[in-house]
Design a protein around this motif. Structure first.
Motif, PDB file in Angstrom:
ATOM      1  N   ALA A 163      36.319  25.025  27.714  1.00 51.52           N
ATOM      2  CA  ALA A 163      36.459  25.846  26.587  1.00 51.52           C
ATOM      3  C   ALA A 163      37.981  25.401  25.880  1.00 51.52           C
ATOM      4  CB  ALA A 163      36.583  27.229  27.343  1.00 51.52           C
ATOM      5  N   GLU A 164      37.591  26.016  24.579  1.00 53.82           N
ATOM      6  CA  GLU A 164      38.993  25.692  23.613  1.00 53.82           C
ATOM      7  C   GLU A 164      39.671  27.119  23.384  1.00 53.82           C
ATOM      8  OE1 GLU A 164      37.977  21.720  21.314  1.00 53.82           O
ATOM      9  OE2 GLU A 164      36.445  23.295  21.437  1.00 53.82           O
ATOM     10  N   ALA A 165      39.019  28.048  23.738  1.00 52.08           N
ATOM     11  CA  ALA A 165      39.437  29.355  23.455  1.00 52.08           C
ATOM     12  C   ALA A 165      38.720  30.512  24.391  1.00 52.08           C
ATOM     13  CB  ALA A 165      39.262  29.944  22.196  1.00 52.08           C
ATOM     14  N   ILE A 166      39.425  31.389  24.948  1.00 50.69           N
ATOM     15  CA  ILE A 166      38.965  32.389  25.967  1.00 50.69           C
ATOM     16  C   ILE A 166      39.025  33.856  25.378  1.00 50.69           C
ATOM     17  CG2 ILE A 166      38.876  33.391  28.192  1.00 50.69           C
ATOM     18  CD1 ILE A 166      39.967  31.067  29.458  1.00 50.69           C
ATOM     19  N   PHE A 167      37.880  34.363  25.250  1.00 55.07           N
ATOM     20  CA  PHE A 167      37.943  35.852  25.002  1.00 55.07           C
ATOM     21  C   PHE A 167      37.607  36.622  26.190  1.00 55.07           C
ATOM     22  CE2 PHE A 167      34.991  39.352  23.473  1.00 55.07           C
ATOM     23  CZ  PHE A 167      36.207  40.415  23.288  1.00 55.07           C
ATOM     24  N   THR A 168      38.828  37.458  26.681  1.00 54.83           N
ATOM     25  CA  THR A 168      38.840  37.880  28.045  1.00 54.83           C
ATOM     26  C   THR A 168      39.519  39.213  27.844  1.00 54.83           C
ATOM     27  OG1 THR A 168      39.852  37.476  30.252  1.00 54.83           O
ATOM     28  CG2 THR A 168      41.321  36.959  28.306  1.00 54.83           C
ATOM     29  N   ALA A 169      39.465  40.115  29.239  1.00 58.40           N
ATOM     30  CA  ALA A 169      40.123  41.444  29.335  1.00 58.40           C
ATOM     31  C   ALA A 169      40.800  41.503  30.400  1.00 58.40           C
ATOM     32  CB  ALA A 169      38.573  42.431  29.225  1.00 58.40           C
ATOM     33  N   GLN A 170      41.985  42.188  29.884  1.00 57.56           N
ATOM     34  CA  GLN A 170      42.926  42.562  31.246  1.00 57.56           C
ATOM     35  C   GLN A 170      43.647  43.655  30.555  1.00 57.56           C
ATOM     36  OE1 GLN A 170      43.267  38.810  30.098  1.00 57.56           O
ATOM     37  NE2 GLN A 170      41.745  38.426  31.817  1.00 57.56           N
ATOM     38  N   GLN A 171      43.955  44.664  31.813  1.00 57.92           N
ATOM     39  CA  GLN A 171      44.342  46.034  31.376  1.00 57.92           C
ATOM     40  C   GLN A 171      45.944  46.114  31.246  1.00 57.92           C
ATOM     41  OE1 GLN A 171      43.071  49.059  30.611  1.00 57.92           O
ATOM     42  NE2 GLN A 171      41.106  47.855  30.001  1.00 57.92           N
ATOM     43  N   THR A 172      46.547  45.341  32.127  1.00 59.07           N
ATOM     44  CA  THR A 172      47.885  45.398  32.092  1.00 59.07           C
ATOM     45  C   THR A 172      48.645  44.010  31.898  1.00 59.07           C
ATOM     46  OG1 THR A 172      48.139  44.631  34.515  1.00 59.07           O
ATOM     47  CG2 THR A 172      47.555  46.899  33.975  1.00 59.07           C
ATOM     48  N   LEU A 173      49.895  44.087  31.651  1.00 59.70           N
ATOM     49  CA  LEU A 173      50.867  42.991  31.428  1.00 59.70           C
ATOM     50  C   LEU A 173      50.554  41.858  32.534  1.00 59.70           C
ATOM     51  CD1 LEU A 173      52.640  41.195  29.694  1.00 59.70           C
ATOM     52  CD2 LEU A 173      54.592  42.670  30.488  1.00 59.70           C
ATOM     53  N   GLU A 174      50.877  42.580  33.664  1.00 58.44           N
ATOM     54  CA  GLU A 174      50.838  41.692  34.942  1.00 58.44           C
ATOM     55  C   GLU A 174      49.505  40.802  35.023  1.00 58.44           C
ATOM     56  OE1 GLU A 174      51.573  42.242  39.609  1.00 58.44           O
ATOM     57  OE2 GLU A 174      51.222  44.022  38.354  1.00 58.44           O
ATOM     58  N   ASP A 175      48.492  41.673  35.030  1.00 58.70           N
ATOM     59  CA  ASP A 175      47.234  41.113  34.995  1.00 58.70           C
ATOM     60  C   ASP A 175      46.737  39.813  33.948  1.00 58.70           C
ATOM     61  OD1 ASP A 175      46.362  42.528  37.165  1.00 58.70           O
ATOM     62  OD2 ASP A 175      45.130  43.751  36.242  1.00 58.70           O
ATOM     63  N   ALA A 176      47.451  40.131  32.860  1.00 58.70           N
ATOM     64  CA  ALA A 176      47.159  39.236  31.797  1.00 58.70           C
ATOM     65  C   ALA A 176      48.189  37.834  31.923  1.00 58.70           C
ATOM     66  CB  ALA A 176      47.877  39.877  30.342  1.00 58.70           C
ATOM     67  N   VAL A 177      49.474  38.230  32.374  1.00 57.97           N
ATOM     68  CA  VAL A 177      50.187  36.949  32.777  1.00 57.97           C
ATOM     69  C   VAL A 177      49.662  36.065  33.775  1.00 57.97           C
ATOM     70  CG1 VAL A 177      52.553  36.356  33.434  1.00 57.97           C
ATOM     71  CG2 VAL A 177      52.455  37.944  31.690  1.00 57.97           C
ATOM     72  N   GLY A 178      49.132  36.706  34.809  1.00 54.86           N
ATOM     73  CA  GLY A 178      48.494  36.154  35.754  1.00 54.86           C
ATOM     74  C   GLY A 178      47.237  35.515  35.466  1.00 54.86           C
ATOM     75  N   PHE A 179      46.441  35.738  34.926  1.00 53.87           N
ATOM     76  CA  PHE A 179      45.216  35.145  34.194  1.00 53.87           C
ATOM     77  C   PHE A 179      45.635  34.011  33.235  1.00 53.87           C
ATOM     78  CE2 PHE A 179      42.053  34.398  31.170  1.00 53.87           C
ATOM     79  CZ  PHE A 179      40.717  34.504  31.726  1.00 53.87           C
ATOM     80  N   TYR A 180      46.558  34.112  32.472  1.00 55.04           N
ATOM     81  CA  TYR A 180      46.900  33.072  31.528  1.00 55.04           C
ATOM     82  C   TYR A 180      47.304  31.874  32.409  1.00 55.04           C
ATOM     83  CZ  TYR A 180      49.594  31.219  27.632  1.00 55.04           C
ATOM     84  OH  TYR A 180      50.043  30.436  26.580  1.00 55.04           O
ATOM     85  N   ALA A 181      48.384  32.321  33.362  1.00 56.65           N
ATOM     86  CA  ALA A 181      48.861  31.161  34.245  1.00 56.65           C
ATOM     87  C   ALA A 181      47.912  30.561  35.195  1.00 56.65           C
ATOM     88  CB  ALA A 181      50.047  31.555  35.243  1.00 56.65           C
ATOM     89  N   ASP A 182      46.760  31.231  35.607  1.00 49.69           N
ATOM     90  CA  ASP A 182      45.751  30.810  36.454  1.00 49.69           C
ATOM     91  C   ASP A 182      45.048  29.792  35.759  1.00 49.69           C
ATOM     92  OD1 ASP A 182      43.596  30.411  38.245  1.00 49.69           O
ATOM     93  OD2 ASP A 182      43.184  32.337  38.296  1.00 49.69           O
ATOM     94  N   VAL A 183      44.494  30.191  34.628  1.00 44.18           N
ATOM     95  CA  VAL A 183      43.566  29.505  33.780  1.00 44.18           C
ATOM     96  C   VAL A 183      44.390  28.122  33.080  1.00 44.18           C
ATOM     97  CG1 VAL A 183      42.084  29.280  31.842  1.00 44.18           C
ATOM     98  CG2 VAL A 183      42.135  31.312  33.352  1.00 44.18           C
ATOM     99  N   LYS A 184      45.540  28.234  32.412  1.00 43.38           N
ATOM    100  CA  LYS A 184      46.162  27.253  31.938  1.00 43.38           C
ATOM    101  C   LYS A 184      46.473  26.095  33.092  1.00 43.38           C
ATOM    102  CE  LYS A 184      47.077  28.663  27.588  1.00 43.38           C
ATOM    103  NZ  LYS A 184      47.028  28.051  26.401  1.00 43.38           N
ATOM    104  N   GLY A 185      46.800  26.807  34.300  1.00 44.03           N
ATOM    105  CA  GLY A 185      47.320  25.997  35.700  1.00 44.03           C
ATOM    106  C   GLY A 185      46.114  25.059  35.861  1.00 44.03           C
TER     107      GLY A 185
END
Length: 450
Positions: free
Chosen positions: A237-259
């Motif tokens: 993928a070159e962009a992800i359309f995703t759903a996270q409810q909290t800042l903590e979850d969003a930051v975790g998802f971002y780091a996970d996928v980018k990593g």
């Protein structure tokens, strides 16, 4: 980590009369059933310099919606097939990206590669494909299947499907079509290569019968957030359309996928993460709340229960007390990430079944914001600068009103803070998102062999 700087991306997710499940009942809502409706929406987003408009899709009408009165909501009906609609919108817009959803579960890779390459040519480089797998049993019944493809198999199929599509997009070099009238050469035979793919799910010879498109590849978007979905996104993928409810979850998802990108030879800038946001905007907080409550008051309980069924793999919530706790949700072959999000939301906020469907009636599990422009931008900025998102897919509660509210009230505040562009600086969707143009894989292989 220091706070990030720069500007965020914005997509306009155009869904019917709006994303709230009861939006169609408002007298002020557009019926969203004509081409003219969608031309209006796309032109509004383009005038505001959005990166793209985004269209969802499904291939089944849900007439037996687990205890819900299916005739009280759209339930899988769509006014247009999205690639057809975006092809029409390409002629009425000039800069905004055009992203359509198409499933790998019930499509053929050759046809899909051809359709999106055509859209990229017609729009002069503004096409994007939102790659999804399908977890709707009704869709299986429309494609000669008695049951869904198992979740793990759906993602195995999607992996191979993506490889075939991108391979087909590369079967012609950029300069293959020389059209030399003097020598009578329409294309250079040394710059076309059959794909000759033979895999578990597909056997495709190729080449594609369309020249390589303006962007090289249409931008590939991915919408799954399950473990297989994240791995597929990291690779393709070159962009992800995703759903996270909290800042903590969003930051975790971002780091996970980018990593995960480095193991596929990719950098963090090769993938943009754009969560869905459902914003209800008012000039005052009370005005925003009134707008939201007016929509909430129109939700029929049977529609709310059907919505929960659709997002939980088909569980019939009508068998449980409406004002009782949300039951344990069994594993199914439906979508995984949204089911897990619903469970986490219900447990975190101690929600009853009624409270849960009211909670997701607008955003369908995405991030819901109700407030003034300043309050909404505060939260968008917090998520952006803390590496929880590269931008946002705006899920307007109503159309055209909710989109107009965001453009007139929120976009100026984003610009005042330097967070969003005032003009386009490029002409393609890749330009807008800051994505590199992919080199043709076969051309690169041939050059390396010389």
């Amino acid at each position: 980590m220091s706070k990030r700087k720069g500007q965020l991306s914005l997509g306009a997710f155009l869904l019917f009369t709006g994303h709230h499940v009861a939006a169609w009942r408002l007298p002020s809502a557009s019926d969203s059933t004509t081409l003219e409706d969608f031309i209006q929406f796309a032109k509004l987003a383009e005038a505001a310099k959005f990166d793209a408009v985004f269209l969802a899709d499904g291939v089944a009408t849900r007439l037996d919606d687990h205890g819900a009165a299916s005739h009280k909501a759209h339930n899988g009906t769509y006014p247009f097939e999205p690639i057809t609609l975006l092809s029409a919108l390409a002629g009425h817009t000039s800069r905004i990206g055009l992203v359509a959803t198409a499933s790998t579960s019930f499509s053929d890779p050759y046809n899909l590669a051809r359709q999106f390459a055509s859209l990229d040519h017609l729009s002069r480089g503004r096409a994007g494909w939102n790659l999804v797998t399908t977890g709707d049993t009704g869709a299986a019944h429309n494609f000669s299947r008695d049951a869904l493809i198992a979740h793990a198999d759906r993602y195995d199929r999607a992996e191979e499907f993506a490889d075939v599509v991108t391979g087909l997009w590369d079967t012609w070099d950029d300069d293959a079509f020389i059209r030399d009238r003097g020598r009578g050469l329409y294309f250079d035979p040394g710059k076309v290569r059959p794909l000759d793919h033979r895999g578990r799910y597909f056997t495709v010879r190729g080449p594609l019968n369309i020249p390589r498109s303006p962007q090289g590849h249409p931008v590939v978007v991915q919408a799954g957030s399950s473990e297989p979905g994240k791995e597929l996104a990291a690779r393709t993928a070159e962009a992800i359309f995703t759903a996270q409810q909290t800042l903590e979850d969003a930051v975790g998802f971002y780091a996970d996928v980018k990593g995960r990108l480095s193991r596929y030879g990719r950098s963090a800038d090769d993938l943009k993460i754009m969560p869905g946001v459902f914003p209800v905007v008012g000039r005052t907080e009370s005005e925003a709340r009134e707008k939201f409550e007016a929509l909430q008051a129109l939700i029929d309980p049977v529609v709310g229960l059907g919505m929960l069924a659709n997002h939980s793999g088909g569980l019939d919530f009508s068998k449980f007390p409406l004002d009782g706790p949300v039951p344990e949700l069994p594993e199914t072959d439906g979508g995984k990430s949204r089911r897990e999000l619903l469970i986490a939301l219900a447990r975190r906020e101690n929600l009853t079944i009624r409270q849960l469907y009211l909670r997701i009636a607008g955003a369908r599990g995405h991030w819901q914001l109700v407030g003034t422009p300043e309050q909404i931008v505060d939260q968008l900025e917090e998520r952006f600068v803390n590496y929880g998102a590269d931008g946002f897919n705006i899920m307007s509660p109503t159309l055209p009103g909710g989109l107009t509210d965001f453009i007139e009230l929120v976009v100026p505040e984003l610009r005042r803070r330097g967070l969003f562009r005032t003009e386009y600086t490029g002409t393609t969707l890749r330009d807008h998102l800051g994505l590199r143009r992919p080199a043709g894989r076969f051309a690169c292989q041939a050059a390396a062999a010389d």
